[in-house]
Scaffold this active site. Structure first.
Site, mmCIF file in Angstrom:
data_model
loop_
_atom_site.group_PDB
_atom_site.id
_atom_site.type_symbol
_atom_site.label_atom_id
_atom_site.label_comp_id
_atom_site.label_asym_id
_atom_site.label_seq_id
_atom_site.Cartn_x
_atom_site.Cartn_y
_atom_site.Cartn_z
ATOM 1 N N LYS A 132 -27.329 22.948 4.111
ATOM 2 C CA LYS A 132 -26.119 23.315 4.806
ATOM 3 C C LYS A 132 -25.442 21.939 4.743
ATOM 4 O O LYS A 132 -24.322 21.906 4.515
ATOM 5 C CB LYS A 132 -26.543 23.630 6.292
ATOM 6 C CG LYS A 132 -26.374 25.209 6.650
ATOM 7 C CD LYS A 132 -26.253 25.405 8.059
ATOM 8 C CE LYS A 132 -27.359 24.586 9.085
ATOM 9 N NZ LYS A 132 -27.059 24.724 10.258
ATOM 10 N N ARG A 182 -40.397 15.187 1.992
ATOM 11 C CA ARG A 182 -39.745 14.205 2.584
ATOM 12 C C ARG A 182 -40.442 13.189 3.331
ATOM 13 O O ARG A 182 -41.309 13.387 4.140
ATOM 14 C CB ARG A 182 -38.595 14.984 3.665
ATOM 15 C CG ARG A 182 -37.577 15.644 2.809
ATOM 16 C CD ARG A 182 -36.267 15.705 3.756
ATOM 17 N NE ARG A 182 -36.520 16.279 5.178
ATOM 18 C CZ ARG A 182 -35.428 16.838 5.620
ATOM 19 N NH1 ARG A 182 -34.336 16.918 5.250
ATOM 20 N NH2 ARG A 182 -35.944 17.178 7.010
#
Ligand SMILES: [Zn+2]
Length: 217
Positions: free
Chosen positions: A13, A127
């Site tokens: 997003k 990550r």
């Protein structure tokens, strides 16, 4: 042009919003950031909202609605906004519709970044960030020069709790359960457009621009 973006954590997003908003000269309104800004502004509304936030209570829709109305009326938002994080529920969607009708700014589209859970896991599980300076890394796309060590400061690289597989699975399931009614709501109004959120942000951007009738770069 006013838009909404929906998508699970890790769907991309943020990337699409950052690419799309400058192209349309509209403002990306993340409700989380907006709440913090309004509270920090010291306004009457900010103080009221802070009464709820500081105790961990849910901020009433009426106050959120007022905040969104103020935002839509702000000079910087006259060209339009991309709402991210609002609405989250059907009552909020109905409230937004009412506000937009009053302002004569009907919603142009709702983009739903549809992504497979496996892809989110692959994206997020790799990550890590530096414990010392916070610099972000991605073990596949942006690895450090030495495994486990920050290039910039030599600090240890750690994984956030949010990026562990179990947490990702839980958040994804929660997102889908909470968001499905909104997806159905906007589908019924012919406002929903699914954007396939694969690993090609350029394709997602081009799709969104094309859908809105804006020529791609
Ligand atoms: Zn570091």
């Amino acid at each position: 042009m006013d838009l909404i973006i929906l998508g699970a954590p890790g769907a991309g997003k943020g990337t699409l919003a950052a690419d799309l908003c400058p192209r349309l000269s509209i403002k990306h309104i993340s409700t989380g950031d907006l709440l913090r800004e309004v509270i920090a502004s010291g306004s009457k509304l900010g103080a009221e909202i802070n009464n709820f936030v500081s105790t961990g209570a849910l901020v009433p829709d009426e106050l959120i609605g007022q905040m969104i109305r103020d935002t839509l009326n702000a000079d910087a938002c006259q060209n339009g906004v991309l709402l991210d994080g609002f609405p989250r529920t059907i009552p909020q969607a109905e409230l937004l519709e009412q506000i937009m009708t009053e302002l004569g700014r009907p919603l142009a589209a709702v983009f739903y970044l549809n992504v497979e859970l496996d892809r989110v896991i692959r994206r997020l599980i790799n990550r890590v960030s530096c414990q010392k300076c916070g610099r972000p890394y991605h073990l596949l796309n942006l690895p450090p020069q030495k495994a486990g060590i920050c290039d910039a400061c030599g600090g240890a690289l750690i994984q956030r709790e949010d990026d562990r597989e179990e947490t990702i699975r839980k958040r994804f399931a929660t997102f889908l359960a909470k968001t499905q009614p909104l997806i159905d709501f906007y589908k019924a109004k012919n406002l929903l457009t699914e954007v396939m959120a694969d690993d090609n942000p350029q394709a997602a951007l081009n799709f969104a621009l094309q859908y809105l009738g804006v020529s791609a770069a």
